[in-house]
Design a protein around this motif. Structure first.
Motif, PDB file in Angstrom:
ATOM      1  N   HIS A 347       0.833  -1.207   0.000  1.00 50.95           N
ATOM      2  CA  HIS A 347       0.000   0.000   0.000  1.00 50.95           C
ATOM      3  C   HIS A 347       0.864   1.253   0.000  1.00 50.95           C
ATOM      4  O   HIS A 347       0.447   2.301   0.503  1.00 50.95           O
ATOM      5  N   SER A 348       2.066   1.185  -0.569  1.00 52.23           N
ATOM      6  CA  SER A 348       2.992   2.317  -0.526  1.00 52.23           C
ATOM      7  C   SER A 348       2.402   3.573  -1.155  1.00 52.23           C
ATOM      8  O   SER A 348       2.629   4.686  -0.668  1.00 52.23           O
ATOM      9  N   GLY A 349       1.651   3.411  -2.253  1.00 50.23           N
ATOM     10  CA  GLY A 349       1.062   4.574  -2.903  1.00 50.23           C
ATOM     11  C   GLY A 349       0.074   5.289  -2.001  1.00 50.23           C
ATOM     12  O   GLY A 349       0.055   6.520  -1.927  1.00 50.23           O
ATOM     13  N   ALA A 350      -0.758   4.514  -1.279  1.00 50.92           N
ATOM     14  CA  ALA A 350      -1.742   5.120  -0.382  1.00 50.92           C
ATOM     15  C   ALA A 350      -1.066   5.793   0.805  1.00 50.92           C
ATOM     16  O   ALA A 350      -1.456   6.886   1.215  1.00 50.92           O
ATOM     17  N   VAL A 351      -0.039   5.136   1.378  1.00 44.91           N
ATOM     18  CA  VAL A 351       0.671   5.727   2.520  1.00 44.91           C
ATOM     19  C   VAL A 351       1.364   7.014   2.105  1.00 44.91           C
ATOM     20  O   VAL A 351       1.291   8.037   2.799  1.00 44.91           O
ATOM     21  N   LEU A 352       2.051   6.980   0.950  1.00 46.37           N
ATOM     22  CA  LEU A 352       2.709   8.195   0.516  1.00 46.37           C
ATOM     23  C   LEU A 352       1.689   9.260   0.138  1.00 46.37           C
ATOM     24  O   LEU A 352       1.913  10.460   0.343  1.00 46.37           O
ATOM     25  N   GLY A 353       0.535   8.826  -0.378  1.00 47.58           N
ATOM     26  CA  GLY A 353      -0.530   9.778  -0.662  1.00 47.58           C
ATOM     27  C   GLY A 353      -1.034  10.452   0.602  1.00 47.58           C
ATOM     28  O   GLY A 353      -1.296  11.658   0.615  1.00 47.58           O
ATOM     29  N   MET A 354      -1.167   9.683   1.694  1.00 46.93           N
ATOM     30  CA  MET A 354      -1.566  10.273   2.980  1.00 46.93           C
ATOM     31  C   MET A 354      -0.545  11.295   3.431  1.00 46.93           C
ATOM     32  O   MET A 354      -0.888  12.410   3.849  1.00 46.93           O
ATOM     33  N   MET A 355       0.732  10.916   3.376  1.00 51.19           N
ATOM     34  CA  MET A 355       1.788  11.828   3.809  1.00 51.19           C
ATOM     35  C   MET A 355       1.789  13.097   2.958  1.00 51.19           C
ATOM     36  O   MET A 355       1.853  14.218   3.472  1.00 51.19           O
ATOM     37  N   ASN A 356       1.688  12.924   1.641  1.00 48.63           N
ATOM     38  CA  ASN A 356       1.727  14.086   0.762  1.00 48.63           C
ATOM     39  C   ASN A 356       0.466  14.939   0.873  1.00 48.63           C
ATOM     40  O   ASN A 356       0.508  16.143   0.632  1.00 48.63           O
ATOM     41  N   SER A 357      -0.668  14.325   1.248  1.00 51.27           N
ATOM     42  CA  SER A 357      -1.878  15.112   1.488  1.00 51.27           C
ATOM     43  C   SER A 357      -1.691  16.025   2.682  1.00 51.27           C
ATOM     44  O   SER A 357      -2.067  17.206   2.649  1.00 51.27           O
ATOM     45  N   SER A 358      -1.126  15.477   3.748  1.00 55.07           N
ATOM     46  CA  SER A 358      -0.850  16.298   4.918  1.00 55.07           C
ATOM     47  C   SER A 358       0.168  17.380   4.589  1.00 55.07           C
ATOM     48  O   SER A 358       0.045  18.530   5.026  1.00 55.07           O
ATOM     49  N   ALA A 359       1.175  17.004   3.791  1.00 56.13           N
ATOM     50  CA  ALA A 359       2.177  17.975   3.362  1.00 56.13           C
ATOM     51  C   ALA A 359       1.521  19.084   2.542  1.00 56.13           C
ATOM     52  O   ALA A 359       1.800  20.273   2.745  1.00 56.13           O
ATOM     53  N   ALA A 360       0.634  18.691   1.614  1.00 58.11           N
ATOM     54  CA  ALA A 360      -0.042  19.685   0.779  1.00 58.11           C
ATOM     55  C   ALA A 360      -0.928  20.600   1.612  1.00 58.11           C
ATOM     56  O   ALA A 360      -1.073  21.793   1.316  1.00 58.11           O
ATOM     57  N   LEU A 361      -1.524  20.043   2.679  1.00 55.13           N
ATOM     58  CA  LEU A 361      -2.320  20.873   3.582  1.00 55.13           C
ATOM     59  C   LEU A 361      -1.440  21.941   4.221  1.00 55.13           C
ATOM     60  O   LEU A 361      -1.849  23.097   4.370  1.00 55.13           O
ATOM     61  N   GLY A 362      -0.210  21.555   4.589  1.00 57.33           N
ATOM     62  CA  GLY A 362       0.734  22.538   5.115  1.00 57.33           C
ATOM     63  C   GLY A 362       1.033  23.613   4.093  1.00 57.33           C
ATOM     64  O   GLY A 362       1.100  24.805   4.423  1.00 57.33           O
ATOM     65  N   GLY A 363       1.213  23.203   2.832  1.00 57.18           N
ATOM     66  CA  GLY A 363       1.446  24.180   1.777  1.00 57.18           C
ATOM     67  C   GLY A 363       0.253  25.079   1.543  1.00 57.18           C
ATOM     68  O   GLY A 363       0.397  26.277   1.281  1.00 57.18           O
ATOM     69  N   LEU A 364      -0.955  24.502   1.649  1.00 58.19           N
ATOM     70  CA  LEU A 364      -2.176  25.282   1.474  1.00 58.19           C
ATOM     71  C   LEU A 364      -2.286  26.360   2.541  1.00 58.19           C
ATOM     72  O   LEU A 364      -2.537  27.538   2.242  1.00 58.19           O
ATOM     73  N   VAL A 365      -2.086  25.973   3.789  1.00 58.99           N
ATOM     74  CA  VAL A 365      -2.156  26.935   4.894  1.00 58.99           C
ATOM     75  C   VAL A 365      -1.080  28.004   4.728  1.00 58.99           C
ATOM     76  O   VAL A 365      -1.328  29.201   4.932  1.00 58.99           O
ATOM     77  N   ALA A 366       0.119  27.578   4.329  1.00 59.12           N
ATOM     78  CA  ALA A 366       1.218  28.522   4.176  1.00 59.12           C
ATOM     79  C   ALA A 366       0.937  29.549   3.095  1.00 59.12           C
ATOM     80  O   ALA A 366       1.200  30.751   3.270  1.00 59.12           O
ATOM     81  N   GLY A 367       0.417  29.077   1.942  1.00 65.78           N
ATOM     82  CA  GLY A 367       0.154  29.995   0.846  1.00 65.78           C
ATOM     83  C   GLY A 367      -0.803  31.103   1.246  1.00 65.78           C
ATOM     84  O   GLY A 367      -0.611  32.276   0.886  1.00 65.78           O
ATOM     85  N   LEU A 368      -1.843  30.754   2.003  1.00 63.28           N
ATOM     86  CA  LEU A 368      -2.782  31.755   2.478  1.00 63.28           C
ATOM     87  C   LEU A 368      -2.183  32.592   3.597  1.00 63.28           C
ATOM     88  O   LEU A 368      -2.282  33.825   3.596  1.00 63.28           O
TER      89      LEU A 368
END
Length: 426
Positions: A347-368
């Protein structure tokens, strides 16, 4: 000749293209804001639309790649985002730009999760962080090349031309990938038995659904998600606000923006070094402390450098500290990807997807947050305060990440040693 070097070459090209396309809007930012009349707050929303869709589509595209294979998924997503890269150069107002950047992010969301599936299936477990380091290095090279390629195009033909050129490059990659690549070594025509034997224990397509409840109850997974949020909050600054900061916060001229290639150059070396060092530390200390050690050193150093950046206005020192911050974060990033593959299994794709989703959330908050902080304070330095705080939090969270725990393999949410676990040398 072995097929793995060719697979790696495709991934290197993919991530160079990914970051050229992604950084393109950062380099073009000052010109776009001037021509389209975009305020700092609205520019924050422009960058946030990318990270919002990136966050939303990470897990679905990772899980889809686990199920149907990265050959088809990467072909689709690279074609998709290349089209919207080109369309970025055709927008006439900020509202069209918001829609195009949302669609662009939806495509790019599939890149890292599906590349992780390729690595998990095609490369031996002992090389996971090292190979991740190589492709992350390629992304930094793309980021370093972006100003060198884009600034001359902008100065001669305008900012719109750069998006059209680099969108076409992605379309060429996706067509070649679909023609040559196969989802697992066993499907590749002409592959040698010796190369197959090196990956005989690697995961293939999963036989069951992803254990979401177990994953979200895992201390390691939660700490990994928190760490990714913290460091990408800072990381996203370099992809979305760096060039605007240099022009408006440090009075750089357009020609001086070529210096902005330096952080990406340092980051490329740090990704490569960090991947090799992380795998070497795993062999020496075992997966738990092997992965942790570099994470603590990397984010802790980045925190210190960020504090220093807020207290200097010297152009040379500014670029140096920006490079050190970016490099220190990049040093531990390969280990983050290594942990995802260590604990993810099939399930490496799903796990990395979870990690990158959280990472992207950090980027989303940062951009705003960056846009609103600048608007409220009138300072392009004030945003470095929350950046330093989050890097400190990320450093502490690394101490709770245990790469020896495989998601879904453990009774009571505590897993057996991952396939990369090795005896600790005395």
């Amino acid at each position: 000749m072995k097929h793995r070097p060719r697979v790696l070459a495709f991934l290197i090209l993919l991530f160079a293209i990914t970051y050229i396309d992604r950084v393109c809007i950062s380099v073009a930012g000052p010109r776009m804001q001037a021509e389209l009349g975009i305020s700092p707050v609205m520019w924050g929303w422009v960058t946030t639309m990318f990270t919002l869709s990136y966050c939303l589509f990470e897990i679905p595209t990772g899980a889809l790649g686990d199920r149907i294979g990265p050959r088809r998924v990467l072909t689709r997503v690279v074609t998709w985002w290349s089209v919207f890269t080109s369309l970025t150069g055709m927008v006439s107002n900020v509202w069209a730009l918001l829609v195009v950047r949302f669609c662009f992010g939806a495509g790019e969301a599939g890149a890292f999760p599906n590349a992780s599936i390729v690595i998990a299936r095609w490369f031996p477990a002992r090389q996971r962080a090292s190979v991740s380091g190589v492709i992350l290095m390629a992304s930094q090279i793309g980021g370093a090349l972006a100003p060198l390629l884009i600034v001359p195009i902008q100065m001669r033909y305008g900012w719109r031309a750069s998006f059209l050129v680099f969108g076409a490059v992605g379309l060429l990659w996706s067509a070649t990938w679909y023609w040559w690549f196969r989802d697992s070594p066993r499907e590749m025509p002409g592959i040698a038995d010796a190369e197959l034997a090196e990956v005989r224990d690697n995961p293939s397509a999963p036989h069951g659904g992803f254990p979401w409840r177990v994953a979200l109850g895992s201390r390691t997974v939660l700490a990994l998600l928190g760490t990714a949020f913290c460091y990408v909050y800072v990381y996203s600054f370099f992809q979305t606000w760096l060039h605007t900061f240099l022009v408006r916060g440090r009075d750089f001229g357009e020609a001086s923006l070529l210096l902005s290639a330096m952080p990406y150059t340092v980051g490329a070396g740090a990704n490569l070094l960090g991947g090799a060092a992380s795998d070497a530390l795993v062999r020496r200390l075992g997966p738990t402390w092997g992965r942790r050690t570099l994470g603590v050193v990397g984010l802790g150093s980045a925190c210190v450098f960020t504090i220093g950046l807020a207290f200097t206005r010297d152009p040379g020192i500014t670029v140096l500290l920006l490079s050190l911050i970016y490099g220190a974060i990049a040093l531990q990033q390969s280990g983050v990807f290594g942990v995802c593959l260590d604990i993810g299994g099939s399930h490496s794709g799903a796990v990395l997807g979870m990690m990158n989703s959280s990472a992207a959330l950090g980027g989303l908050v940062a951009g705003l947050a960056y846009g609103y902080i600048v608007e409220a304070t009138g300072s392009y330095d004030a945003p470095f305060v929350p950046m330093a705080v989050l890097l400190g939090v990320g450093t502490l969270l690394w101490l709770r990440i245990d790469a020896a725990r495989v998601v879904g393999s453990e009774p009571g949410h505590q897993g057996a040693a991952a396939t990369v676990a090795v005896p600790v040398r005395s």
